[in-house]
Design an enzyme around this catalytic site. Sequence first.
Site: not given
Length: 254
Positions: A139, A152
């Site tokens: 990500s 995350y």
Amino acid sequence: MTNRLQGKVALVTGGASGVGLEVVKLLLGEGAKVAFSDINEAAGQQLAAELGERSMFVRHDVSSEADWTLVMAAVQRRLGTLNVLVNNAGILLPGDMETGRLEDFSRLLKINTESVFIGCQQGIAAMKETGGSIINMASVSSWLPIEQYAGYSASKAAVSALTRAAALSCRKQGYAIRVNSIHPDGIYTPMMQASLPKGVSKEMVLHDPKLNRAGRAYMPERIAQLVLFLASDESSVMSGSELHADNSILGMGL
């Protein structure tokens, strides 16, 4: 260009929905035999019935080393030697540094990070004699943390580091295995839709070169095209690399 993966065998984790689903369909369309795994057995079985004989579904808890061993054996027994592994499965849970819960952080690490560690280990073991490509879904938050998603962000930063470590290890061992990661900003999947604040529409977040150039989310099929590139021989010079699908967000520091 078609049949870029003719004769290849691929395994895609988290393949029953979102990006994984688009990856499965695209790799099949390019000639590969594709196994896909998911924790959602009902969705996986239904999809396998629709996709035909060059595909197979296996229920898979990616945080379980025992499950990985069973899945890898089943895939290679039915489809042949593995050539491509896409570590795509993951979860998104909110939590900043003040209010985040340790149990959520641990779950994020287990599913987003430990699964990639196990997958890379078993993927390398399966491919070290014949070569192949391992693709890890990271990500943009691995480089630009999201404060409301601290856990995350950390889990994806670890995926980035694991990717480079695995690539370096394969090079030093003389294995013809490439290991790369993809770092999207946002992907308009059911998981992302569930996390959007009330009142935020698809048109507000989705990138469109004509209507919304500032949009920070992409449709899953766009990211699947990057997976195809890394799975194919067209990316034969790339290992330990990061593909940023972020519309210059990192350069802007936003």
